[in-house]
Design a protein around this motif. Structure first.
Motif, short mmCIF file in Angstrom:
data_model
loop_
_atom_site.label_atom_id
_atom_site.label_comp_id
_atom_site.label_asym_id
_atom_site.label_seq_id
_atom_site.Cartn_x
_atom_site.Cartn_y
_atom_site.Cartn_z
N ASN A 165 0.83 -1.21 0.00
CA ASN A 165 0.00 0.00 0.00
C ASN A 165 0.86 1.26 0.00
OD1 ASN A 165 -1.99 -1.91 0.32
ND2 ASN A 165 -2.67 -1.22 2.33
N GLY A 166 1.97 1.19 0.76
CA GLY A 166 2.84 2.35 0.88
C GLY A 166 3.55 2.70 -0.42
N LEU A 203 4.28 6.19 -5.07
CA LEU A 203 4.39 6.35 -6.52
C LEU A 203 3.29 7.26 -7.06
CD1 LEU A 203 5.30 2.70 -7.63
CD2 LEU A 203 6.81 4.68 -7.42
N GLU A 204 2.09 7.14 -6.50
CA GLU A 204 0.99 7.99 -6.95
C GLU A 204 1.23 9.46 -6.60
OE1 GLU A 204 -2.77 4.84 -6.80
OE2 GLU A 204 -2.33 6.10 -5.05
N HIS A 205 1.99 9.71 -5.54
CA HIS A 205 2.26 11.09 -5.11
C HIS A 205 3.66 11.55 -5.53
CE1 HIS A 205 -1.18 10.08 -2.55
NE2 HIS A 205 -1.36 11.37 -2.40
N ASP A 206 4.36 10.72 -6.28
CA ASP A 206 5.69 11.06 -6.78
C ASP A 206 6.64 11.44 -5.64
OD1 ASP A 206 7.64 11.29 -8.74
OD2 ASP A 206 7.21 13.40 -9.13
N CYS A 264 7.48 10.00 7.22
CA CYS A 264 6.84 9.43 6.02
C CYS A 264 6.37 8.01 6.29
CB CYS A 264 7.84 9.46 4.86
SG CYS A 264 7.17 8.83 3.31
N VAL A 265 7.18 7.21 7.00
CA VAL A 265 6.78 5.85 7.35
C VAL A 265 5.52 5.86 8.21
CG1 VAL A 265 7.45 3.77 8.63
CG2 VAL A 265 9.10 4.88 7.11
N GLU A 266 5.47 6.76 9.20
CA GLU A 266 4.29 6.85 10.06
C GLU A 266 3.06 7.26 9.26
OE1 GLU A 266 3.83 6.02 13.40
OE2 GLU A 266 5.74 5.07 12.89
N GLU A 267 3.25 8.14 8.28
CA GLU A 267 2.12 8.58 7.46
C GLU A 267 1.62 7.43 6.59
OE1 GLU A 267 -0.54 11.62 5.71
OE2 GLU A 267 0.11 10.79 7.62
N ILE A 268 2.52 6.60 6.09
CA ILE A 268 2.12 5.42 5.33
C ILE A 268 1.27 4.50 6.20
CG2 ILE A 268 3.04 3.25 4.39
CD1 ILE A 268 5.33 4.97 3.19
N ILE A 269 1.71 4.30 7.43
CA ILE A 269 0.99 3.42 8.36
C ILE A 269 -0.39 4.00 8.68
CG2 ILE A 269 1.02 2.50 10.72
CD1 ILE A 269 4.13 2.47 10.47
N ARG A 270 -0.48 5.32 8.79
CA ARG A 270 -1.77 5.98 9.06
C ARG A 270 -2.69 5.99 7.86
NH1 ARG A 270 -4.79 10.47 7.96
NH2 ARG A 270 -3.32 11.03 6.31
N SER A 278 -5.71 13.37 2.88
CA SER A 278 -4.54 13.67 2.04
C SER A 278 -3.31 13.00 2.63
CB SER A 278 -4.30 15.18 1.98
OG SER A 278 -5.41 15.83 1.38
N PHE A 279 -2.38 12.63 1.75
CA PHE A 279 -1.13 12.03 2.18
C PHE A 279 -0.09 13.13 2.38
CE2 PHE A 279 3.04 10.07 1.45
CZ PHE A 279 2.96 9.00 2.35
N ASP A 280 0.42 13.24 3.59
CA ASP A 280 1.41 14.28 3.93
C ASP A 280 2.61 13.61 4.58
OD1 ASP A 280 2.93 16.36 4.84
OD2 ASP A 280 1.40 17.22 6.14
N PRO A 281 3.72 13.43 3.84
CA PRO A 281 4.89 12.70 4.39
C PRO A 281 5.58 13.41 5.54
CG PRO A 281 5.44 13.71 2.28
CD PRO A 281 3.95 13.89 2.46
#
Length: 388
Positions: A248-249, A254-257, A265-271, A319-322
């Motif tokens: 998923n991460g 890749l979708e957000h380049d 960033c890892v924590e945001e992926i997990i969230r 929204s994804f915010d690294p």
């Protein structure tokens, strides 16, 4: 509380459950999910409260315990000794013994191994488009947990197959065929672990199985059944969630380049897109949470994926915010059942993602990534990518 209907196997929901969560959350901290006939905590505040409330737990109240069909007895015989399904004092004893073996020093010492494994797997990437799940996301966690436990990593394919079959018992699409496969996998897994536990009793090593065998708390050690179940739990949980999170991460990045990997960033992926979306609790005594009343024997589903997207907890939650800062996400659970393997998962994700993008900075999606029909888990069927 308001009632909502949403099939957990509906294709649109499987691909994107978050709009449903947003709609349900607008009705309050809890809602009634008609398809499950269960109350659901949907806000970050409510999920956080339920996970930590000692008046609720994982064990079914004895008077409500269902009878186990004979054909499923092997599977539930293993589950009966799982610390994930137990409450104190049994849970306290089991978790304490496991933590003696699962130390931060042990986990940190795996970093060089994880790094080298990632490089070795990347070295074998083909030039043409390939599935990153089978080439990378699956091997990393299953090989590392195999090495940690001390079981031969050349059996990784068997371990992955058995684990997938057993975990499928908790999916909304459960069928008699899935049940039969889970029982067969359980029997194979138990036989496999019995042989390796027996071997380590005779010739201890520096692996986790040997440490678990030797671990003792107030004069008590793990029984044979507890050892087998604990090893199976660690193998299942030690890779199932990490595979989904890693897949998923990478899709999200890749979708957000995005190619730079930090701890935030890892924590945001997990969230942002967690691997487990539902975790249930039984109510042990009549209680009230906010304006909502629950009785002994009620079951509450904590919707982790919904809590992680609560706009009252996170700005622009969808929204994804690294670089995001905010409260702790709920992906690893909470309370006494907070995930034992969280430090290992974070270490694996950080190393696997940073190594991947350092070695493959031009990595791109080669096809639309689709999620599998595995709710209440949430993971991709495959992740087709190309190196440039």
């Amino acid at each position: 509380m308001q009632t909502f209907s949403q099939s957990p196997t509906d294709p649109a929901f499987v691909q994107n459950p978050y709009p449903f969560y947003d709609k349900a959350r607008e009705a309050g901290d809890f809602f009634w999910w008609g398809d499950y006939a269960m109350a659901c905590a949907v806000s970050h505040k409510a999920v956080h409260a339920v996970l930590r409330d000692k008046r609720m737990g994982r064990e079914c109240p004895p008077e409500l315990a269902p009878s186990i069909p004979d054909h499923l007895a092997p599977f539930y015989a293993v589950e009966a000794h799982s610390m994930l399904e137990l409450e104190p004092p049994k849970h306290t004893r089991l978790r304490s013994l496991v933590l003696r073996a699962f130390t931060s020093r042990t986990i940190a010492a795996l970093a060089p191994d994880i790094t080298q494994l990632c490089h070795d797997l990347i070295d074998r990437f083909p030039e043409e488009p390939f599935d990153l799940l089978t080439a990378y996301a699956q091997p990393v966690p299953v090989i590392i947990i195999s090495r940690l436990l001390g079981v031969p990593e050349d059996r990784a394919d068997d371990l992955l197959r058995w684990s997938n079959a057993m975990v499928a018992m908790y999916q909304a699409r459960r069928t008699p065929e899935i049940e039969a496969a889970a029982v067969a996998a359980t029997n194979a897994f138990v036989d496999f672990m019995q042989r390796y536990i027996s071997k380590r009793r005779k010739t201890p090593s520096d692996d986790l199985i040997s440490t678990l065998i030797a671990a003792e708390e107030n004069g008590e050690k793990l029984s044979e059944e507890e050892l087998i179940t604990t090893c199976i739990l660690l193998l299942n949980a030690g890779h199932e969630a990490t595979v989904h999170t890693l897949g998923n991460g990478v899709k999200t990045l890749l979708e957000h380049d995005i190619r730079t990997i930090t701890d935030a960033c890892v924590e945001e992926i997990i969230r942002y897109d967690p691997p487990l979306h539902m975790f249930t609790r039984w109510v042990y005594q009549d209680l009230q949470i906010g304006e909502y009343h629950f009785k002994r024997g009620d079951q509450i589903a904590c919707l982790l994926g919904a809590a992680n997207r609560d706009p009252n907890a996170y700005d622009t939650a969808n929204s994804f915010d690294p670089a995001r800062k905010g409260p702790q996400n709920t992906s690893f659970g909470g309370g006494i059942h907070f995930c034992v393997g969280a430090p290992l998962a974070r270490l694996e994700l950080g190393i696997a993602l940073s190594t991947l993008f350092k070695r493959c900075p031009q990595l791109q999606l080669a096809a639309r990534a689709t999620y599998g029909d595995v709710y209440h888990f949430h993971g991709l069927e495959r992740l087709m990518v190309r190196r440039n």
